[in-house]
Design a protein around this motif. Structure first.
Motif, short mmCIF file in Angstrom:
data_model
loop_
_atom_site.label_atom_id
_atom_site.label_comp_id
_atom_site.label_asym_id
_atom_site.label_seq_id
_atom_site.Cartn_x
_atom_site.Cartn_y
_atom_site.Cartn_z
N ASP A 323 -4.23 -1.80 9.03
CA ASP A 323 -3.87 -0.50 8.43
C ASP A 323 -4.79 -0.18 7.25
O ASP A 323 -5.24 0.96 7.09
N ILE A 324 -5.03 -1.19 6.42
CA ILE A 324 -5.91 -0.98 5.26
C ILE A 324 -7.29 -0.53 5.73
O ILE A 324 -7.85 0.45 5.23
N GLN A 325 -7.83 -1.25 6.73
CA GLN A 325 -9.18 -0.93 7.22
C GLN A 325 -9.23 0.47 7.84
O GLN A 325 -10.18 1.22 7.62
N ARG A 326 -8.18 0.82 8.59
CA ARG A 326 -8.15 2.16 9.23
C ARG A 326 -8.11 3.26 8.16
O ARG A 326 -8.85 4.23 8.22
N ILE A 353 0.58 8.26 3.51
CA ILE A 353 -0.31 7.09 3.46
C ILE A 353 0.48 5.85 3.04
O ILE A 353 0.34 4.77 3.63
N ILE A 354 1.33 6.03 2.04
CA ILE A 354 2.12 4.89 1.54
C ILE A 354 3.09 4.42 2.64
O ILE A 354 3.27 3.22 2.85
N ARG A 355 3.66 5.38 3.38
CA ARG A 355 4.57 5.01 4.49
C ARG A 355 3.82 4.18 5.54
O ARG A 355 4.36 3.22 6.08
N GLU A 356 2.58 4.54 5.77
CA GLU A 356 1.82 3.80 6.77
C GLU A 356 1.55 2.37 6.31
O GLU A 356 1.45 1.44 7.11
N LEU A 357 1.39 2.20 4.98
CA LEU A 357 1.09 0.86 4.45
C LEU A 357 2.33 0.00 4.30
O LEU A 357 2.28 -1.21 4.45
N ALA A 358 3.45 0.65 4.00
CA ALA A 358 4.67 -0.11 3.61
C ALA A 358 5.30 -0.85 4.80
O ALA A 358 5.18 -0.45 5.93
#
Ligand code: SF4
Length: 358
Positions: A323-326, A353-358
């Motif tokens: 996810d971080i790399q994407r 963006i935060i939802r995608e990381l969490a």
């Protein structure tokens, strides 16, 4: 870090969902007595890790000086008196014009060193629609008085994200705010919450929420004007001249412990969150322990709101590398040294963006 909630407003703004009461006979004294008792009871929780004091509301500027003085003396008796690195007082422009220069000079003498003015707009039609107590001239006069009293750290609050806010009015409001030259400007997107007047207007079909593209457009206007004027966009909703970033609010974003006093005030011990009930007399406190997952999500949400971003080690330990790399490839994250941040052009969609990381 100490936050004091002053739960009084002389009238209620259409969009507001904060706990507040209309001031009445004896209420300021009853509130002050209870607050001072709470200060005494909770003095041991105040650790001065960041020595800031913030009076928020409600409308702290309605509180008589004698009550404010009692509160400050109680903090002093308990070993947490001034001077504070930052002592902010939220204020309504109308109160400042009504009470005038002597009131502002007294605030300075009491140690207030940062004024946060709820201006919201420089358009009278919108101010009436919001049911604000002041008009644009009142805001201008209040700002002049604040400067005359010698305050060198002043913040102005503005609101965007209204469907009835034209580009021309929004541009004129932002231009005027910049022209006044405050050290700090906070801009909040209007949201419809609770069952306030705005929620009723929405339900009755008297108001339509602004579509996302319009909010984004107004936010972009804001960001480009603030950058051109030399303000640093250091947090999603906050802009400051270099060196005037809010210290107290900065502590919230870094998850520093703070003690919130007064009805409906929230506190954070570093492990637990607690909040006082929203009632004037006999308010009580509820405490909730945060799970490891809660802590992770909070850390991500708060740190990624800021231009400083988040420590890379934390991100890599708590989020999926793919996810971080994407997000890095998509430009939704940027890396500087060990830290990751959401670039300004993605601030508006930071929640996703935060939802995608969490
Ligand atoms: S926006 Fe501020 S002044 Fe208006 S009702 Fe809410 S707390 Fe009171």
């Amino acid at each position: 870090m100490i936050y004091i909630h002053v739960p009084f407003c002389k009238s209620f703004c259409t969009y507001c969902d904060f706990y507040s009461e209309i001031p009445g006979e004896g209420l300021y004294d009853a509130y002050t007595a209870q607050l001072c008792q709470e200060i005494r009871n909770r003095a041991a929780e105040m650790d001065d890790n960041l020595k800031t004091l913030y009076f928020g509301g409600g409308t702290p500027s309605v509180l008589p000086l004698s009550n404010l003085t009692r509160i400050l003396l109680t903090l002093e008796e308990c070993g947490h008196g001034g001077p504070y690195t930052e002592f902010t007082m939220e204020c309504n422009p109308e109160d400042l014009v009504e009470k005038g220069l002597p009131y502002l000079e007294s605030l300075r003498a009491l140690g207030v060193n940062r004024m946060s003015m709820g201006v919201q707009s420089f358009d009278d039609t919108l101010l009436i629609w919001m049911a604000r107590r002041h008009n644009a001239d009142g805001a201008r006069e209040a700002f002049r008085l604040v400067r005359q009293a010698g305050f060198e750290n002043v913040s102005i609050d503005l609101i965007f994200g209204l469907s009835n806010l034209s580009d021309a009015v929004w541009e004129a409001t932002v231009d005027e705010a910049i022209a006044l030259g405050p050290e700090h400007i906070s801009c909040y997107q209007l949201t419809v919450e609770g069952d306030n007047v705005l929620a009723q207007r929405l339900e009755n079909g008297e108001y339509e929420e602004a579509p996302e593209e319009l909010c984004r457009h107004q936010y972009d206007i804001l960001c480009s004007k603030m950058a051109a004027a030399g303000y640093v966009h250091y947090e999603i909703s906050n802009f400051a001249k270099p060196g005037f970033e809010a210290v107290h609010n900065g502590g919230y974003w870094q998850r520093r412990p703070y003690v919130g006093l007064g009805p409906s005030a929230h506190s954070f011990s570093g492990r637990n969150r607690s909040w006082n009930s929203p009632e004037l007399k006999g308010y009580t406190r509820t405490t909730e322990s945060l799970s490891v997952e809660d802590e992770k999500v909070e850390t991500l949400m708060l740190a990624l709101r800021t231009a400083r971003g988040i420590d890379g080690e934390f991100l890599q330990a708590n989020c999926r590398e793919e996810d971080i790399q994407r997000l890095l490839r998509e430009g939704a994250l940027a890396k500087t040294g060990r830290r990751y941040r959401i670039p300004e052009d993605h601030f508006f969609v930071s929640d996703e963006i935060i939802r995608e990381l969490a």
